[in-house]
Design a protein around this motif. Structure first.
Motif, short mmCIF file in Angstrom:
data_model
loop_
_atom_site.label_atom_id
_atom_site.label_comp_id
_atom_site.label_asym_id
_atom_site.label_seq_id
_atom_site.Cartn_x
_atom_site.Cartn_y
_atom_site.Cartn_z
N GLY A 59 0.92 -1.16 0.05
CA GLY A 59 -0.02 -0.19 -0.07
C GLY A 59 0.62 1.22 -0.07
N ARG A 60 1.75 1.30 0.46
CA ARG A 60 2.77 2.29 0.96
C ARG A 60 3.60 2.72 -0.55
N HIS A 61 3.85 1.56 -1.00
CA HIS A 61 4.52 1.73 -2.49
C HIS A 61 3.59 2.16 -3.35
N GLU A 62 2.50 1.69 -3.47
CA GLU A 62 1.54 2.13 -4.37
C GLU A 62 1.18 3.41 -4.29
N THR A 63 0.98 3.96 -3.17
CA THR A 63 0.77 5.24 -2.84
C THR A 63 1.68 6.21 -3.78
N GLN A 64 3.19 5.78 -3.32
CA GLN A 64 4.47 6.32 -3.84
C GLN A 64 4.53 6.34 -5.42
N LEU A 65 4.21 5.43 -5.92
CA LEU A 65 4.24 5.08 -7.31
C LEU A 65 3.28 5.88 -7.99
N ALA A 66 2.10 5.91 -7.48
CA ALA A 66 0.99 6.64 -8.09
C ALA A 66 1.32 8.22 -8.19
N GLY A 67 1.92 8.61 -7.30
CA GLY A 67 2.52 10.09 -7.14
C GLY A 67 3.61 10.43 -8.08
N MET A 68 4.14 9.19 -8.72
CA MET A 68 5.51 9.67 -9.65
C MET A 68 5.02 9.78 -11.07
N LEU A 69 3.64 8.97 -11.31
CA LEU A 69 3.13 8.90 -12.66
C LEU A 69 2.42 9.96 -13.06
N GLU A 70 2.37 10.37 -14.18
CA GLU A 70 1.73 11.43 -14.68
C GLU A 70 0.90 11.12 -15.77
N VAL A 71 0.82 9.73 -16.33
CA VAL A 71 0.13 9.22 -17.38
C VAL A 71 -0.48 7.86 -16.82
N PRO A 72 -1.69 7.56 -17.31
CA PRO A 72 -2.28 6.16 -17.03
C PRO A 72 -1.17 5.09 -17.56
#
Length: 146
Positions: A59-72
């Motif tokens: 869950g922590r890594h998913e939140t962090q990864l989502a914050g890195m991505l600017e595209v689907p």
């Protein structure tokens, strides 16, 4: 987006389950499915505790990864990127050329970057090379991989 069951199974197979604290080659203590941090010599946990620790880290890594991505991204791309974050950490992945290529929509170029993430303590590692090859395929083909 969440890690797929395919990605979770791969992560668990890679790390294996350790109910008694052990040291990695660098001397750091880990337990469960590769959980580090609050681990010490003599520590033991149950399988349920290992699963809970893994779910928290995912869950922590998913939140962090989502914050890195600017595209689907596709499910396979998400899983591959999340597995890379597990191996190399948020800070290294966030500032990587790979993420820049993903955010620019250069998927083929991003896929090739996976093959560069194969070092352990400054040296190429065959296990990491195999992991990155699998992740590259996940990234390019969705969640269907060998």
């Amino acid at each position: 987006m969440r890690l797929s069951s395919t990605g979770l199974d791969l992560l668990k197979r890679r790390t294996g389950l350790t109910l008694d604290a052990r040291q990695d080659p660098a001397g750091l203590w880990f337990i469960g499915y590769g959980h580090y941090g609050d681990v010490h010599a003599g520590m033991t946990i149950t399988q349920a505790e290992a699963e809970a620790k893994l779910e928290h880290e995912i869950g922590r890594h998913e939140t962090q990864l989502a914050g890195m991505l600017e595209v689907p991204v596709s499910q396979g791309q998400w899983d591959a990127l999340l597995l890379l974050v597990f191996d190399y950490g948020l800070i290294r992945v966030r500032s990587s050329i790979l993420i820049r290529h993903v955010n620019a929509g250069a998927i083929d170029r991003a896929a090739e970057e996976f093959l560069k993430w194969i070092q352990v303590r400054g040296r190429p590692d065959m296990q990491m090379a195999r992991r990155r090859a699998i992740e590259r395929e996940m990234f390019l083909q969705g969640s269907q991989f060998a």
